[in-house]
Motif scaffolding. Structure first.
Motif, PDB file in Angstrom:
ATOM      1  N   ASP A  73       1.435  14.985  -7.257  1.00  0.00           N
ATOM      2  CA  ASP A  73       2.561  14.829  -8.180  1.00  0.00           C
ATOM      3  C   ASP A  73       2.086  14.778  -9.627  1.00  0.00           C
ATOM      4  O   ASP A  73       2.834  14.466 -10.524  1.00  0.00           O
ATOM      5  CB  ASP A  73       3.374  13.581  -7.833  1.00  0.00           C
ATOM      6  N   GLY A  74       0.818  15.081  -9.834  1.00  0.00           N
ATOM      7  CA  GLY A  74       0.274  15.128 -11.188  1.00  0.00           C
ATOM      8  C   GLY A  74      -0.401  13.843 -11.635  1.00  0.00           C
ATOM      9  O   GLY A  74      -1.102  13.831 -12.633  1.00  0.00           O
ATOM     10  N   ARG A  75      -0.173  12.752 -10.897  1.00  0.00           N
ATOM     11  CA  ARG A  75      -0.825  11.495 -11.283  1.00  0.00           C
ATOM     12  C   ARG A  75      -2.295  11.534 -10.899  1.00  0.00           C
ATOM     13  O   ARG A  75      -2.697  12.269  -9.986  1.00  0.00           O
ATOM     14  CB  ARG A  75      -0.152  10.310 -10.572  1.00  0.00           C
ATOM     15  N   ALA A  76      -3.068  10.698 -11.578  1.00  0.00           N
ATOM     16  CA  ALA A  76      -4.506  10.609 -11.268  1.00  0.00           C
ATOM     17  C   ALA A  76      -4.682   9.983  -9.891  1.00  0.00           C
ATOM     18  O   ALA A  76      -3.869   9.163  -9.448  1.00  0.00           O
ATOM     19  CB  ALA A  76      -5.206   9.757 -12.333  1.00  0.00           C
ATOM     20  N   TYR A  77      -5.736  10.379  -9.220  1.00  0.00           N
ATOM     21  CA  TYR A  77      -6.054   9.781  -7.938  1.00  0.00           C
ATOM     22  C   TYR A  77      -6.448   8.327  -8.137  1.00  0.00           C
ATOM     23  O   TYR A  77      -7.018   7.972  -9.156  1.00  0.00           O
ATOM     24  CB  TYR A  77      -7.207  10.521  -7.253  1.00  0.00           C
ATOM     25  N   PRO A  78      -6.178   7.457  -7.157  1.00  0.00           N
ATOM     26  CA  PRO A  78      -6.569   6.052  -7.295  1.00  0.00           C
ATOM     27  C   PRO A  78      -8.092   5.918  -7.291  1.00  0.00           C
ATOM     28  O   PRO A  78      -8.787   6.718  -6.660  1.00  0.00           O
ATOM     29  CB  PRO A  78      -5.955   5.377  -6.068  1.00  0.00           C
ATOM     30  N   GLY A  79      -8.598   4.932  -7.982  1.00  0.00           N
ATOM     31  CA  GLY A  79     -10.040   4.703  -8.034  1.00  0.00           C
ATOM     32  C   GLY A  79     -10.554   4.084  -6.747  1.00  0.00           C
ATOM     33  O   GLY A  79      -9.795   3.643  -5.888  1.00  0.00           O
ATOM     34  N   ARG A  80     -11.860   4.052  -6.599  1.00  0.00           N
ATOM     35  CA  ARG A  80     -12.509   3.511  -5.414  1.00  0.00           C
ATOM     36  C   ARG A  80     -12.109   2.060  -5.153  1.00  0.00           C
ATOM     37  O   ARG A  80     -11.872   1.658  -4.026  1.00  0.00           O
ATOM     38  CB  ARG A  80     -14.017   3.630  -5.555  1.00  0.00           C
ATOM     39  N   GLU A  81     -12.042   1.282  -6.238  1.00  0.00           N
ATOM     40  CA  GLU A  81     -11.728  -0.148  -6.069  1.00  0.00           C
ATOM     41  C   GLU A  81     -10.318  -0.349  -5.527  1.00  0.00           C
ATOM     42  O   GLU A  81     -10.045  -1.296  -4.795  1.00  0.00           O
ATOM     43  CB  GLU A  81     -11.912  -0.909  -7.395  1.00  0.00           C
ATOM     44  N   VAL A  82      -9.389   0.539  -5.839  1.00  0.00           N
ATOM     45  CA  VAL A  82      -8.018   0.437  -5.335  1.00  0.00           C
ATOM     46  C   VAL A  82      -7.974   0.789  -3.854  1.00  0.00           C
ATOM     47  O   VAL A  82      -7.260   0.167  -3.073  1.00  0.00           O
ATOM     48  CB  VAL A  82      -7.060   1.341  -6.149  1.00  0.00           C
ATOM     49  N   LEU A  83      -8.732   1.779  -3.485  1.00  0.00           N
ATOM     50  CA  LEU A  83      -8.733   2.213  -2.082  1.00  0.00           C
ATOM     51  C   LEU A  83      -9.439   1.192  -1.240  1.00  0.00           C
ATOM     52  O   LEU A  83      -9.152   0.948  -0.119  1.00  0.00           O
ATOM     53  CB  LEU A  83      -9.402   3.578  -1.936  1.00  0.00           C
TER      54      LEU A  83
END
Length: 83
Positions: A73-83
């Motif tokens: 959807d165009g948003r940045a992928y979540p970072g490692r810490e979020v996953l």
């Protein structure tokens, strides 16, 4: 008296291969270690390279042509810490 037995399974081609002396020395030693000929050793190595390359190409094509189940959807992928 020397005897030679040749068994050919499938069509085989004779080719001439040019290589540096130290490579030829290694090939002779490796073939002896495997109890085979330099010709058979080179043929087996090339066949293995061909199988590897073919498998890689098939996997790449499968990946490139697979059905995509995700859409960005165009948003940045979540970072490692979020996953």
């Amino acid at each position: 008296m020397q005897h030679e037995l040749r068994v050919t399974l499938g069509a085989m081609k004779n080719v001439t291969v040019t290589m540096e002396d130290h490579v030829a020395d290694w090939a002779r030693m490796e073939a002896a270690r495997r109890n085979t000929s330099v010709s058979r050793l080179v043929g087996e190595m090339l066949a293995e390279k061909m199988r590897h390359d073919d498998a890689y190409e098939r996997a790449l094509q499968d990946w490139l042509h697979r059905e995509r189940s995700w859409v960005s959807d165009g948003r940045a992928y979540p970072g490692r810490e979020v996953l």
